[in-house]
Design an enzyme around this catalytic site. Structure first.
Site, PDB file in Angstrom:
ATOM      1  CB  SER A   9      -0.542  -0.521   1.142  1.00 40.97           C
ATOM      2  OG  SER A   9      -0.174   0.713   2.346  1.00 40.97           O
ATOM      3  CE  LYS A  10      -1.291   6.442  -2.959  1.00 44.84           C
ATOM      4  NZ  LYS A  10      -2.766   5.692  -3.843  1.00 44.84           N
ATOM      5  NE  ARG A  11       0.837   0.870   6.026  1.00 50.65           N
ATOM      6  CZ  ARG A  11       1.865  -0.126   6.280  1.00 50.65           C
ATOM      7  NH1 ARG A  11       2.648  -0.388   6.504  1.00 50.65           N
ATOM      8  NH2 ARG A  11       1.190  -1.282   6.356  1.00 50.65           N
ATOM      9  N   GLY A  54       5.292   2.950  -0.425  1.00 55.06           N
ATOM     10  CA  GLY A  54       6.151   3.684  -1.536  1.00 55.06           C
ATOM     11  C   GLY A  54       4.677   3.512  -2.423  1.00 55.06           C
TER      12      GLY A  54
END
Ligand code: GLU
Length: 498
Positions: free
Chosen positions: A250-252, A254
């Site tokens: 996920s965006k966490r 990158g």
């Protein structure tokens, strides 16, 4: 064989979904099957035409094509769920008439309260079945009074749904844990489970290959197939793509979307090859395979059960392989936007393009990604003796008598020399060596600094001829002016003397 990729256009194309598309494509292309693209845009609030356009252009960029889809058409269209509303309504009503579905008037508040109560008393938190037993007259009266019900599918009581998953083996779900799912929302839009079953059935899909996040939907869908009188397809659920910490990517972590990796300068063939390796192994310890070869070898039998971890360093390794193999002219084309980003906008004509193609291997043999190409080739376009000497370490090195002598001898040697190719550069370096008595690093390091303004960089044998070929280009060729080695050496000797 007919397979499909069915993205919801509610955001970017996540690499996990791209891998789902790829596995479907590989299977279809390797077995002479048909690959269908279907846009699942029934969630009107979250679906956007921009997202659809981005997803389509990203799948294309990856090199995947489809035989039927919203743009190509096909015998089972339309391929956008928002254009198929009448079909879903028809099947929802058929289910109601046959007793497989019912109207549900429960409000959000009611559902939340039921859920809280079920959780508190340790019962499964699914729909309590409140409207299951409403009489037809009650339903009619409430509708006549202006209430707008949803439609729910009646899940069979006390029944075990079993299916054979091509990746996970036999999967069983007891209907005790499955609540009656909404199939048409109160606003009248079809819910995912109904639309997907109607479409997969009417489009003749034989294998549904999708992410494991959908596995709990599968028993509901199998029950719907049965209630509608359709034969369910075969299913394969792929383990999700994980981040380094083994939680779903996920965006966490990158970058997660195909577009982000494209912008970072990964080649499509590298991303596709790498994505295939997350969860699939071509065997024989091989990893680098062109897409057509992957299609020839692809089989769900070799898709692993365990989640694959997305490792950008491995992707970079795959990318380096494809950068080395790519046509330089193509890389120039792909690298131009990165030059613009780096403040080196250019609009090269043919002469400029062919020069850039000739110098591209200097960069492409030593970078991970296209966005590093301008930095690697900056040595051609940006030279300043003063800026170089502004660096403490460079200044200290060049201030020594030995290095200064090399720089001055080089300037003298090149003053009357023609432009340098590799041989002439070697000859000039030998002349400087003879004049100064310096050799090896003591000779070449000051030469490097004097000609490139940098303490490190690509091999001088490559970069020196590249600089001097650049210095001969006509100004009209559309690339920034390249200062030749003669002028660089002279400027450096002057700067040192000052
Ligand atoms: N539209 C669903 C999604 O994007 C796909 C569902 C499916 O493949 O059945 O997750």
């Amino acid at each position: 064989m007919r397979v499909r990729f069915a993205p919801s256009p509610t955001g970017k194309l996540h690499v996990g979904n791209a891998r789902t598309a790829l596995f479907n494509w590989l299977l279809a292309r390797g077995r002479g099957g048909t690959f269908v693209l279907r846009i699942e845009d029934t969630d009107v609030e979250r679906s956007t035409p921009e997202s659809e356009a981005t997803i389509i252009s990203d799948i294309r960029w990856l090199g995947l094509d489809w035989d039927e889809g919203p743009d190509t058409g096909g015998p089972f269209g339309p391929y956008r769920q928002s254009e198929r509303a009448a079909l879903y309504t028809r099947y929802a009503h058929q289910l109601i008439e046959q007793g497989h579905a019912y109207y549900c008037f429960c409000s959000r508040e009611q559902l939340d309260a039921d859920r809280a109560e079920a959780l508190a008393s340790g019962r499964p938190a699914h729909y309590a079945g409140t409207c299951r037993r409403l009489l037809t007259e009650q339903v009619e009266a409430r509708r006549a009074a202006g209430e707008t019900p949803a439609i729910r599918f009646r899940v069979r009581d006390n029944y075990e749904v079993r299916f054979e998953d091509a990746v996970r083996g036999e999967v069983r779900f007891h209907t005790d844990v499955i609540g009656d799912p909404i199939i048409v929302r109160a606003e009248g839009t079809p819910a995912y489970n109904l639309a997907v079953v109607v479409d997969d059935a009417l489009m003749g899909i034989t294998q549904v290959i999708r992410g494991e996040d959908h596995i709990s939907n599968t028993p509901r869908q199998i029950l719907l197939y049965e209630a509608l009188g359709f034969t369910p397809p075969a299913f394969a659920h792929l383990a999700l793509v994980m981040g380094q910490d083994h939680t779903p990517l996920s965006k966490r972590h990158g970058a997660t979307s195909v577009g982000e990796f494209r912008r970072k300068g990964y080649l499509p063939e590298a991303l596709v090859n790498y994505l295939a390796l997350i969860g699939w192994s071509p065997g024989n310890d091989e990893e680098l395979l062109p897409i057509a070869e992957m299609a020839r070898r692809f089989s769900l039998d070799n898709v692993g059960l365990s989640a694959g971890v997305f490792d950008e360093e491995k992707l970079a390794w795959v990318n380096r392989h494809y950068l080395k193999a790519a046509e330089p002219a193509r890389l120039v084309d792909l690298a131009l936007p990165y030059f613009a980003e780096a403040g080196l906008s250019m609009t090269p004509d043919e002469v400029g393009l062919s020069y850039l193609a000739s110098v591209m291997p200097i960069a492409s043999s030593s970078v991970d990604r296209l966005n590093q190409v301008p930095g690697r080739l900056a040595v051609l376009f940006d030279f300043s003796a003063d800026a170089a000497l502004g660096d403490e370490a460079v200044r200290a090195e060049m201030a020594t008598a030995e290095a200064g002598a090399v720089a001055r001898a080089l300037a003298e040697e090149l003053a009357s020399a023609p432009r340098l190719d590799r041989e002439r550069f070697r000859a000039a370096a030998n002349a400087v060596k003879a004049k100064t008595g310096q050799k090896g690093k003591g000779l070449f390091h000051p030469i490097r600094i004097a000609l490139t303004g940098r303490a490190e960089g690509p091999e001088l044998d490559l970069v020196v001829p590249a600089i001097d070929r650049g210095a001969e280009l006509p100004a009209s060729c559309g690339i920034p002016i390249i200062v030749g080695c003669r002028e660089r050496a002279a400027a450096f000797a002057r700067a040192l003397g000052a």
